[in-house]
Every structure is written in structure tokens, then in C-alpha cells.
Design an enzyme around this catalytic site. Structure first.
Site, short mmCIF file in Angstrom:
data_model
loop_
_atom_site.label_atom_id
_atom_site.label_comp_id
_atom_site.label_asym_id
_atom_site.label_seq_id
_atom_site.Cartn_x
_atom_site.Cartn_y
_atom_site.Cartn_z
N TYR A 30 8.25 -4.28 9.46
CA TYR A 30 9.63 -3.98 9.20
C TYR A 30 10.06 -2.70 8.94
O TYR A 30 9.36 -1.79 8.95
CB TYR A 30 10.26 -4.68 8.07
CG TYR A 30 10.04 -4.06 6.69
CD1 TYR A 30 8.70 -4.37 6.22
CD2 TYR A 30 10.99 -3.68 5.78
CE1 TYR A 30 8.16 -3.41 4.76
CE2 TYR A 30 10.74 -3.00 4.61
CZ TYR A 30 9.52 -3.12 4.16
OH TYR A 30 9.19 -2.57 2.89
N LYS A 144 4.25 -0.16 7.47
CA LYS A 144 5.42 -0.83 6.72
C LYS A 144 5.14 -2.29 7.04
O LYS A 144 5.88 -2.81 7.74
CB LYS A 144 6.54 -0.01 7.38
CG LYS A 144 7.76 -0.44 6.29
CD LYS A 144 8.83 0.48 6.41
CE LYS A 144 10.14 0.16 5.69
NZ LYS A 144 9.88 0.42 4.16
N GLU A 176 2.14 6.93 -4.53
CA GLU A 176 3.89 6.79 -4.39
C GLU A 176 4.20 5.90 -5.61
O GLU A 176 3.67 5.82 -6.33
CB GLU A 176 4.11 6.26 -2.94
CG GLU A 176 3.38 4.97 -2.55
CD GLU A 176 3.86 4.38 -1.22
OE1 GLU A 176 4.95 4.90 -0.54
OE2 GLU A 176 3.29 3.63 -0.72
N LEU A 200 3.32 5.21 2.25
CA LEU A 200 4.20 5.07 3.25
C LEU A 200 4.97 6.30 4.13
O LEU A 200 5.30 7.19 2.79
CB LEU A 200 5.56 4.14 3.03
CG LEU A 200 6.21 3.56 4.25
CD1 LEU A 200 5.37 2.74 4.92
CD2 LEU A 200 7.78 3.19 3.76
#
Ligand SMILES: Cc1ncc(COP(=O)(O)O)c(C=O)c1O
Length: 289
Positions: A30, A144, A176, A200
């Protein structure tokens, strides 16, 4: 209005098969694209990341970049808000349940929008709370993927503690956060971890690095240890929806020392202002510049 597999319709009318591999396995990818004044921000970069996610899971992209641009444009025009989050998802499609990726399925393509509400002026001024947790996710966080259970669990643990984010640490180094990238300021230098399979590659992360470079703000992209994170002068999270948001409380302790302890720091405040200026500049540029 949403888009599903070739048609535009109200969301209530959208239906997919219960055998969709997105539903059964989370077998899909996505993107979330911010839209300001009805113009998508960094669309080309989002579409490049979508392609990388699809390549990583051997999913053939059903649309060219120009077809995606057209679809997204129609969704933006078909929804009431000036500022939107456009969410798009591609799953492998429906098939008899079997782990092996079946070949030649018709992918399920879904695009929707919601109102984009950036962090309020009060939140920007006060900063947000976060907790530090072990990064229990898989080893391909660069994809993702719609399989976000790990991220959802971590974010829920943060919410249980009244925190806006969970900042994640793997083997003693910062990766992250559950839904954002992380920057810190240590001894006056901005630090952020390099891109790898463990984080990401954020579109906002790239914008912030461009801003740091363009304004000669001292920074280094290098591994950040947990102890550097915990003793940082400033901590910020970045994402399309949260932009550049200061974390002012980490595990219940104020971030930073002295007068600025527990408050957004000067470097983050400057980068936040530069980010807002950049957004305005891009939105005012001629279309397709
Ligand atoms: C795990 C994770 N990291 C980082 C980000 C930030 O990415 P972007 O700046 O492209 O929104 C997100 C965004 O949702 C995310 O889910």
C-alpha cells in the site's frame, strides 16, 4: 467515493472476495499519499516506492505511473476535502488458500481518501509522548506491506501508555517508529539511521534530509544507538501525516536538558518551519513542474 477494480463507487458498495489474499495472508502492499489543496505531494516518489514494494513481493504492477496518477486525480476530485490522505492498496487477488504465490491472478486494486488533518498547532508546540520498545517486527520493514500486525501491536502498547508513538530498537540500535521514521539531535548534530531492510524508506525522511542538506544543518546518516536515543537533545518523528513532530517525553522522562527539557528543541523547530515553507512552495509551483 472510492475506486475498486475498475469502478468508482461509494465505500459502502465496495465488495471483495473472502479468498482475497490480502484478507487471508495480508498479501499486498500500500501507499498513503498526502494531498494539499487537491495536489498530491511527492506522488512520483510514492509511486517509485510502491513499485519497489511490489517488486519485493513479486507482484506485477497493474497500472503505469500515468494510470495511477489519473486514478488518484479522480479520487481527489471525487472527495470533498481540499487536503486528503489518498490510501491505495494492491493485493495479489483471490485464489484457493495456499501459501505459495499463485501466478497470473488478477490483483485487487483499491483507492480511497480521507481528510488530512496535520498535527494541531498545540501538539506541534508541546510535542508528543513516546515509549521505546524492542522492534519485534519482521526483517523486511522496507516493504510497505499491508501485513501490519507487528506495527499495530507496538502502536497499541504505546497507546496503552498514553503515548503517540512507539520508537523501536533492534539489537541496541534505533530502527524507526511504529508508523514513522525517527531523527535525533545529539551534540548539535542531527542523526538518523540509514535506509536498510529494517526501516521503511520514508518519503518525509527524504524531504527532511533534503532540507538539512539545502540549509547546511549539520547531520549524519548513520546507525544511532539506544543510548544516543535516550540521551538525545531532541527526538523527532517524521511521516506524511505527522510531518515533523517533536517527541518531548520518552518513557515518561523529558527529552533534552535544561531550559528546553520536555519541549521541542531549536533544530526541530527550524526543520518544522522549513518543511512547512517547502510544502507551500511545492503546492504553489505550476502543475507537473
Ligand atoms: C513504519 C513506518 N515508517 C515510516 C513511515 C513514514 O513514511 P512516509 O514519510 O512515507 O509517510 C511510515 C508511514 O506510514 C511507516 O508506517
Amino acid at each position: 467515493m472510492i475506486y475498486l477494480n475498475g469502478d468508482f463507487m461509494p465505500i459502502e458498495q465496495a465488495k471483495i472476495s473472502v479468498l482475497d489474499r490480502g484478507f487471508i495472508f495480508g498479501d499486498g502492499v500500500y501507499e498513503v499519499i498526502p494531498v494539499y489543496s487537491r495536489r498530491p505531494f511527492r506522488l512520483a516518489e510514492h509511486l517509485v516506492r510502491l513499485q519497489s514494494s511490489m517488486d519485493a513481493i513479486r507482484l506485477v504492477n497493474p497500472n503505469s505511473a500515468s494510470k495511477w496518477t489519473e486514478l488518484i486525480g479522480k479520487i481527489i476530485a471525487g472527495n470533498p476535502w481540499e487536503d486528503q490522505n489518498v490510501y491505495l492498496q494492491v493485493t495479489r487477488g483471490a485464489a484457493k488458500r495456499d501459501h505459495v504465490f499463485p501466478k497470473g491472478l488478477k490483483p485487487t486494486v483499491f483507492v480511497m481518501a480521507s481528510e488530512l488533518v496535520p498535527p494541531s498547532a498545540e501538539l506541534v508546540k508541546s510535542g508528543a509522548k513516546a515509549i521505546v520498545l524492542p522492534d519485534t517486527r519482521w526483517l523486511r520493514c522496507d516493504i510497505k506491506s499491508t501485513s501490519l500486525l507487528g506495527n499495530c501491536m507496538l502502536r497499541t502498547l504505546a497507546a496503552d501508555e498514553g503515548c503517540a508513538e512507539a520508537i523501536l530498537v533492534r539489537d541496541g540500535v534505533l530502527t524507526e517508529a511504529s508508523a514513522s521514521n525517527v531523527f535525533i539531535v545529539k551534540n548539535g548534530t542531527v542523526l538518523t539511521p540509514p535506509k536498510s531492510h529494517l526501516i521503511l524508506p520514508g518519503i518525509t525522511y527524504d524531504v527532511v534530509l533534503e532540507i538539512l542538506r539545502a540549509n547546511a544543518i549539520t547531520h549524519e546518516v548513520r546507525p544511532v544507538t539506544e543510548s544516543e536515543l535516550r540521551s538525545a537533545e531532541e527526538v523527532w518523528i517524521t511521516s506524511s501525516s505527522r510531518e515533523v513532530l517533536a517527541i518531548t517525553t520518552l518513557d515518561g522522562k523529558p527529552v533534552g536538558k535544561g531550559e528546553k527539557a520536555g519541549k521541542p528543541g531549536p533544530v526541530g523547530e527550524r526543520v518544522y518551519a522549513l518543511y512547512q515553507q517547502y510544502k507551500v512552495k511545492v503546492m504553489r509551483a505550476p502543475a507537473h513542474a
